[in-house]
Design a protein around this motif. Structure first.
Motif, PDB file in Angstrom:
ATOM      1  N   GLY A 198       0.828  -1.191   0.000  1.00 26.55           N
ATOM      2  CA  GLY A 198       0.000   0.000   0.000  1.00 26.55           C
ATOM      3  C   GLY A 198       0.861   1.237   0.000  1.00 26.55           C
ATOM      4  N   ASP A 199       0.715   2.061   1.035  1.00 28.74           N
ATOM      5  CA  ASP A 199       1.469   3.312   1.112  1.00 28.74           C
ATOM      6  C   ASP A 199       2.654   3.218   2.059  1.00 28.74           C
ATOM      7  N   SER A 200       3.153   2.004   2.359  1.00 26.73           N
ATOM      8  CA  SER A 200       4.208   1.843   3.360  1.00 26.73           C
ATOM      9  C   SER A 200       5.323   0.926   2.872  1.00 26.73           C
ATOM     10  N   VAL A 201       6.525   1.219   3.352  1.00 28.17           N
ATOM     11  CA  VAL A 201       7.662   0.316   3.215  1.00 28.17           C
ATOM     12  C   VAL A 201       7.707  -0.532   4.487  1.00 28.17           C
ATOM     13  N   LEU A 202       7.614  -1.850   4.335  1.00 25.79           N
ATOM     14  CA  LEU A 202       7.602  -2.759   5.482  1.00 25.79           C
ATOM     15  C   LEU A 202       8.995  -3.328   5.700  1.00 25.79           C
ATOM     16  N   ILE A 203       9.512  -3.180   6.916  1.00 22.70           N
ATOM     17  CA  ILE A 203      10.802  -3.767   7.269  1.00 22.70           C
ATOM     18  C   ILE A 203      10.522  -5.028   8.073  1.00 22.70           C
ATOM     19  N   ASN A 204      10.613  -6.177   7.397  1.00 19.56           N
ATOM     20  CA  ASN A 204      10.272  -7.466   7.991  1.00 19.56           C
ATOM     21  C   ASN A 204      11.478  -8.360   8.216  1.00 19.56           C
ATOM     22  N   PHE A 234       8.278  -0.756  11.063  1.00 23.07           N
ATOM     23  CA  PHE A 234       9.197  -1.766  11.579  1.00 23.07           C
ATOM     24  C   PHE A 234       8.400  -2.929  12.158  1.00 23.07           C
ATOM     25  N   ASN A 235       8.609  -4.131  11.569  1.00 21.71           N
ATOM     26  CA  ASN A 235       7.944  -5.345  12.042  1.00 21.71           C
ATOM     27  C   ASN A 235       8.949  -6.424  12.429  1.00 21.71           C
ATOM     28  N   VAL A 236      10.149  -6.032  12.813  1.00 27.05           N
ATOM     29  CA  VAL A 236      11.204  -6.993  13.110  1.00 27.05           C
ATOM     30  C   VAL A 236      11.915  -6.535  14.381  1.00 27.05           C
ATOM     31  N   SER A 237      12.463  -7.458  15.139  1.00 24.36           N
ATOM     32  CA  SER A 237      13.044  -7.111  16.438  1.00 24.36           C
ATOM     33  C   SER A 237      14.496  -6.659  16.348  1.00 24.36           C
ATOM     34  N   THR A 238      15.198  -6.995  15.251  1.00 21.31           N
ATOM     35  CA  THR A 238      16.613  -6.631  15.116  1.00 21.31           C
ATOM     36  C   THR A 238      16.877  -6.107  13.706  1.00 21.31           C
ATOM     37  N   ILE A 239      17.648  -5.023  13.618  1.00 23.43           N
ATOM     38  CA  ILE A 239      18.081  -4.465  12.337  1.00 23.43           C
ATOM     39  C   ILE A 239      19.605  -4.537  12.295  1.00 23.43           C
ATOM     40  N   ASP A 240      20.152  -5.186  11.266  1.00 22.32           N
ATOM     41  CA  ASP A 240      21.601  -5.338  11.120  1.00 22.32           C
ATOM     42  C   ASP A 240      22.142  -4.197  10.263  1.00 22.32           C
ATOM     43  N   LEU A 241      22.882  -3.281  10.885  1.00 14.81           N
ATOM     44  CA  LEU A 241      23.463  -2.145  10.170  1.00 14.81           C
ATOM     45  C   LEU A 241      24.964  -2.320   9.938  1.00 14.81           C
ATOM     46  N   SER A 242      25.496  -3.501  10.217  1.00 17.16           N
ATOM     47  CA  SER A 242      26.940  -3.710  10.077  1.00 17.16           C
ATOM     48  C   SER A 242      27.456  -3.485   8.656  1.00 17.16           C
ATOM     49  N   ASN A 291       7.861  12.376   3.711  1.00 17.80           N
ATOM     50  CA  ASN A 291       6.471  12.801   3.532  1.00 17.80           C
ATOM     51  C   ASN A 291       5.475  11.912   4.278  1.00 17.80           C
ATOM     52  N   GLY A 292       5.973  11.120   5.213  1.00 20.52           N
ATOM     53  CA  GLY A 292       5.067  10.177   5.853  1.00 20.52           C
ATOM     54  C   GLY A 292       5.389   9.894   7.296  1.00 20.52           C
ATOM     55  N   ASN A 293       4.941   8.704   7.748  1.00 17.79           N
ATOM     56  CA  ASN A 293       5.061   8.291   9.147  1.00 17.79           C
ATOM     57  C   ASN A 293       6.095   7.182   9.288  1.00 17.79           C
ATOM     58  N   ILE A 294       6.667   7.082  10.481  1.00 24.00           N
ATOM     59  CA  ILE A 294       7.503   5.944  10.853  1.00 24.00           C
ATOM     60  C   ILE A 294       6.871   5.302  12.078  1.00 24.00           C
ATOM     61  N   THR A 295       6.622   3.979  11.994  1.00 25.41           N
ATOM     62  CA  THR A 295       5.924   3.271  13.060  1.00 25.41           C
ATOM     63  C   THR A 295       6.733   2.065  13.519  1.00 25.41           C
TER      64      THR A 295
END
Length: 591
Positions: free
Chosen positions: A259-265, A298-306, A321-325
């Motif tokens: 839809g109108d969101s980028v999902l980080i899963n 954000f739908n995940v418990s860990t984000i790897d930024l290494s 232009n939007g929201n971060i949840t």
């Protein structure tokens, strides 16, 4: 190798450009007027069209419309060029330009230009010969050096120098940002402030020399054109980069959109949303929501930024232009564990975190902000920066924190129009800083909050902070649930409060604070205990302690008021008044 960035159209909001090292600008003459340029009378708000050779006098105001611009020249040959959709006037007291919206090019004879640039949330001293200044939506502003040397001095005393073809941001709160080298040929070719007038700038030959130098460096391989635009957002360690053609990222190309969101899963981020560039301050990587899917969830418990870590690494999640949840707890891992690394979460509209969730990182600075009109509200949210030199910074038009906890070793910083802090745990061995254009309200609704020496009942309402600085444009109100709800520090620290109108403090123990400073038009205190040997300076408007201290008397505006239970070393505070040194000093001169 140098890397060049292009600069997009210049934005505007509220700006003051003080030019204090030359003759005043009480009068300037219109030398060119393009399309809709109006002069608005300061006396009666009537408007009349600006005309060439007319004299513009303070404190009247100039307003330009769409596709419009104007040039004014003062007696000392100072040139002020103002772009489209701009509103500005000259200050009556000194060489100051009040720019409410739009952008400005300023050129002055060598050695004559400079002064202080001030927005409603940022201030810095700028000295230069030919430069462009434009405000940003965050309340700060951009400075671009077209030729000569530009020197910027921030409120903290930090200096920053720009060479021709360089730019930087002055951030909200008057903080510096990285310096970038930009393509002057692109900027000067497209800028109506440079090319949109009949008479060329006197400094145009010098600007062209720098343009020629940059082009030769790129052609010879000594420099690289990144193909990126400089965006409108920045932090102390990063600057937003925008792809020249952002439409190349679409929902159909990326299965992580819904839809109108980028999902980080997944802990591994989708590279389709990521752009990375390097500047003199180190690498900077952005995960940015595209226009057709403007929200990030954000739908995940860990984000790897290494994969994006470096000795001077910075990473930003941006939804312009939007929201971060955050639908639950998230841990950000992998960035450099040092004082220079940065993790930024910035929503153009709303930043939301689920109640009870914990969001943690291990970086030098952990910044969470939103630009939308609503308050950032954190209900039972836990924020943690595990870096031993780390800080947590929250910024929003308004900020409401109910319960939960915020913990960072180096600093906890809040910026907002109004700030309300209701019974969270705030833990930092460094300092706590709050800056509000309006009011700051801190309350503790829990019993058993703890006394001096760093103790405290734990759980909700547990404050364990070092140096404290609160600055408010209106009122500061601190209220505890009993006489000792705030845990005093384990070593001497300073507690400072400055408000324009009122400081009201009740049910607090300042044990452990070596110095306590309060400055406001009126100061009201009740059930307060200052520690023995501390230096307490209370500055009100009238330099007076109101009569009948500690007798439940009514507050007297403009005075310092000891309403009831105000003690120094357990004794009535009025018995410890001194002119200097340890004790209570009553002073005047507040607004």
């Amino acid at each position: 190798m140098k890397k060049y960035f292009a600069v997009p159209s210049l934005l505007g909001s509220v700006l003051l450009v003080s030019l204090g090292h030359a003759a005043d600008l009480k009068q300037s003459m219109f030398t060119q007027v393009v399309n809709d340029v109006q002069v608005v009378s300061a006396a009666n708000s009537s408007e009349k069209p600006a005309v060439v050779n007319a004299v513009f006098n303070m404190p009247d105001l100039v307003r330009t419309g769409e596709a419009s611009r104007a040039e004014l020249v003062a007696e000392d040959k100072t040139i002020t060029r103002v772009g489209a959709n701009t509103i500005f006037s000259f200050d009556q007291a000194n060489r100051t330009i009040n720019l409410q919206q739009g952008s400005l090019l300023f050129h002055s004879p060598k050695g004559m230009g400079g002064g202080t640039i001030h927005t409603n949330s940022a201030t810095a001293s700028v000295l230069g010969t030919t430069l462009i200044v434009t405000t940003t939506r965050s309340g700060g502003f951009k400075v671009i050096d077209l030729e000569g040397h530009v020197a910027i001095r921030f409120l903290s005393g930090v200096h920053q120098d720009l060479n021709p073809g360089q730019m930087t941001f002055v951030l909200a709160g008057g903080r510096p940002a990285p310096v970038l080298t930009i393509r002057l040929d692109t900027l000067t070719k497209d800028s109506h402030l440079v090319q949109g007038f009949d008479a060329p700038l006197p400094s145009m030959p010098l600007i062209q020399q720098q343009v020629d130098t940059q082009v030769k460096e790129i052609q010879s391989g000594q420099a690289q054109d990144t193909g990126l635009l400089v965006g409108d957002d920045a932090t102390p360690n990063s600057v937003q980069a925008v792809k020249v053609d952002p439409s190349t990222i679409t929902a159909t190309q990326n299965p992580s959109t819904s839809g109108d969101s980028v999902l980080i899963n997944s802990p591994v981020l989708n590279p389709a949303f990521i752009s990375t560039f390097s500047s003199s301050g180190g690498s900077f990587t952005t995960f940015e929501a595209p226009p057709d899917a403007p929200n990030i969830i954000f739908n995940v418990s860990t984000i790897d930024l290494s994969p994006y870590a470096g000795s001077l690494s910075a990473f930003a999640f941006v939804a312009p232009n939007g929201n971060i949840t955050f639908n639950g707890s998230v841990t950000f891992d992998g960035l450099a564990v040092n004082a220079t690394s940065l993790l930024e979460i910035l929503a153009g509209n709303q930043l939301s975190i689920a109640s009870g969730a914990t969001v943690e990182a291990d970086v030098g600075a952990f910044f969470l902000g939103q630009d939308g009109p609503n308050a950032m509200t954190l209900n039972g949210v836990n924020l943690l920066n595990k870096d031993p030199m780390g800080s947590i910074i929250l910024e929003s038009p308004s900020l409401i924190i109910n319960g939960g906890s915020i913990q960072a070793s180096s600093a906890i910083e809040f910026f907002g129009g109004n700030i309300a802090v209701n019974s969270p745990s705030l833990i930092s061995t460094g300092f706590l800083f709050m800056n509000a254009a309006g009011s700051i309200n801190v309350t503790d609704g829990h019993n058993g909050g703890g006394g001096g020496g760093g103790g405290g009942g734990g759980g909700n309402g547990n404050f364990q902070v070092g140096n404290v600085t609160l600055v408010a444009g209106d009122t500061i109100s601190l209220t505890g649930s009993n006489q000792t709800p705030v845990a005093g520090p384990v070593q001497p620290f300073n507690f400072s409060m400055t408000a324009t109108n009122l400081i009201q403090v009740q049910n607090l123990d300042f044990g452990g604070y070596q110095t306590v400073n309060m400055t406001a038009h009126t100061i009201n205190l009740a059930n307060i205990d200052f520690s023995n040997g501390s230096v307490v300076r209370l500055t009100s408007h009238f330099n007076a302690l109101a009569g009948g201290p500690n007798t439940n008397q009514a507050s007297v505006p403009g005075d310092v008021n000891f309403i009831t239970g105000v003690n120094y070393n357990g004794q009535p505070a009025q018995t410890h008044l001194v002119a200097s040194g340890a004790g209570i000093i009553i002073a005047g001169g507040a607004p």
